[in-house]
Structures are given as C-alpha cells and as structure tokens.
Design a protein around this motif. Structure first.
Motif, short mmCIF file in Angstrom:
data_model
loop_
_atom_site.label_atom_id
_atom_site.label_comp_id
_atom_site.label_asym_id
_atom_site.label_seq_id
_atom_site.Cartn_x
_atom_site.Cartn_y
_atom_site.Cartn_z
N SER A 37 42.91 89.31 -13.65
CA SER A 37 42.49 88.07 -14.29
C SER A 37 43.49 87.54 -15.31
O SER A 37 43.18 86.65 -16.06
N GLY A 100 35.41 80.87 -22.29
CA GLY A 100 35.74 82.18 -22.86
C GLY A 100 36.90 82.00 -23.81
O GLY A 100 36.90 81.10 -24.65
N THR A 113 39.97 80.69 -20.04
CA THR A 113 39.29 81.46 -19.02
C THR A 113 37.81 81.10 -19.09
O THR A 113 37.22 81.09 -20.17
N ALA A 115 33.89 81.76 -17.40
CA ALA A 115 33.02 82.64 -16.61
C ALA A 115 32.07 81.76 -15.81
O ALA A 115 31.30 80.99 -16.38
N THR A 124 35.41 84.73 -12.61
CA THR A 124 36.14 84.09 -13.70
C THR A 124 37.29 83.27 -13.12
O THR A 124 37.78 83.55 -12.02
#
Length: 157
Positions: A37, A100, A113, A115, A124
């Motif tokens: 990620s 995020g 980022t 979710a 994500t």
C-alpha cells in the motif's frame, strides 16, 4: 481486466473492478496489504512548496460532483457518475471512501490514502484530488491496480 471508467461509472469500487462479462457484476479489488500500500508515483505532480498534513478534505473540494450533467440530476436513479464529498468521505454510487493519511499542497491538491467499503468488500487506495477553479475536481488513483488516467468531475449546481 476491463474497467468501467470509460462508461462513466464514478464508483471507485466499480471502476477498479473486473467484469465477468456474462452478468456485468463487479467486485472491488482485494484489500492492499501493508507491504503493497505504499504510495506510487503519480502522473499529476504535487505543486511545489511544502505539503501540509490534514485530517479533513478542504471545504472548496466538498459538495456534489458529476462526471456528466445527468449525474447531478436528483431525479436520476442511476447517477453512477456522482461523487459526493464531505469533510472526511468520498461517496460514490456503490462505495464510500474515508480519508486516512493525507497532505494538502497549496489550496488545490490533496494526496492521501482512503479506506474504501462497498459491495461487501474493503480496500485502500492512494489518490489525488485536484481542484481547478471552483467547478472542476480531478480524481486520480495511484498504484499498480489503479484506474489509469484522471477522472474529471464538474460541481453540481
């Protein structure tokens, strides 16, 4: 993998999903693991200057945004290109994304980022939101399995 971006779907879950061809049903991508990620390079560079960490989406980016005029019509049941942005979420036709870790460069570009949750799945996605003037918002996903290219939205009246 085919994406729905060309057909006007704004739902990140739908635009990222693979289509089985027989039924047209789509499923969001598998959730990214911590090892995968990490933010990827973007084709839209962040403006020069120091990026500031943020916990909320700027007010200028909030509101109802459509990919087409029909997306902004409240009487249209299938306004699949509608994106509604509030202080902490992006809402699409069949998914919701919560902010995020994010940074703001200048007053016009957010990178973060998010979710996602939609159609019983969670994942994500790293992305940028870029504001051009008061009425154009560009969303661009980052990463290997992201939809290619930017998606343009116009503020709904």
């Amino acid at each position: 993998m085919r994406t729905f971006a060309l057909t006007g779907f704004a739902s990140l879950g739908l635009t990222l999903a693979a289509c089985d061809g027989a039924t047209g049903d789509a499923a969001p991508p598998a959730a990214a693991t911590p090892e995968t990620s990490a933010p990827a390079a973007t084709s839209t560079p962040m403006p020069s200057g120091e990026a500031q960490p943020i916990t909320a989406i700027p007010a200028a980016m909030q509101g109802r945004w459509g990919m087409t005029t029909a997306d902004c019509d409240p009487d249209e049941a299938a306004n699949k290109g509608l994106m509604t942005v509030d202080a902490t979420t992006l809402r699409f036709y069949e998914s919701v994304a919560e902010i995020g870790d994010a940074t703001l460069a200048g007053d016009t570009m957010l990178r973060g980022t998010f979710a996602y949750e939609g159609e019983g799945m969670q994942w994500t996605r790293d992305l940028t939101l870029s504001l051009s003037g008061a009425d154009t918002l560009t969303l661009e996903e980052l990463g290997d399995d992201a939809v290619e290219g930017p998606r343009l939205y116009t503020r709904c009246a």
